[in-house]
Design a protein around this motif. Sequence first.
Motif: not given
Ligand code: DQA
Length: 147
Positions: A10, A12, A23, A74, A77, A80, A101, A104, A107
Amino acid sequence: MTNILVLHGPNLNLLGQREPDLYGKVGLEEINFALRELAGQHDSEIRTVQSNHEGTLIDALHEAQGWADGILINPGAFTHTSYALRDALAAIGIPCVEVHLSNIYARETFRHKSVIAPVCLGQISGFGWRSYTLGFVALLEFINEKG
Ligand code: DQA
């Protein structure tokens, strides 16, 4: 020929315009283009799917059975939160590499845990769009080494 399914979760689809400080400015089409080029250099082919819907990503994983040798994902979200996506990966048993990208682990704490990582070969996080190309090469090398 090695066939790889590249799955983007989602939000992306908004890469390039979405929080570029986090990103980067490279869009999803450019990432897919770079992966397709790389695949061409490694006797490999990719199919790409982006969806904002958990069920669509799961369907794409089920459909990968029978043709895909590896999965590059990828999960956005869903990384998690999605036990369903994790279970789908475990069920199909195709080697998978998880990429992000952003780093994680640098953050918010809710991003520090991936429920997907335990069913993957490994994870690459924090190298911007290069996480995809690094993950792709790692996946291909693993698959080819196994023969
Ligand atoms: C992500 C990291 C996730 O926490 C976030 O929700 C994303 C992008 C990343 O590529 O850094 O949508 O997957």
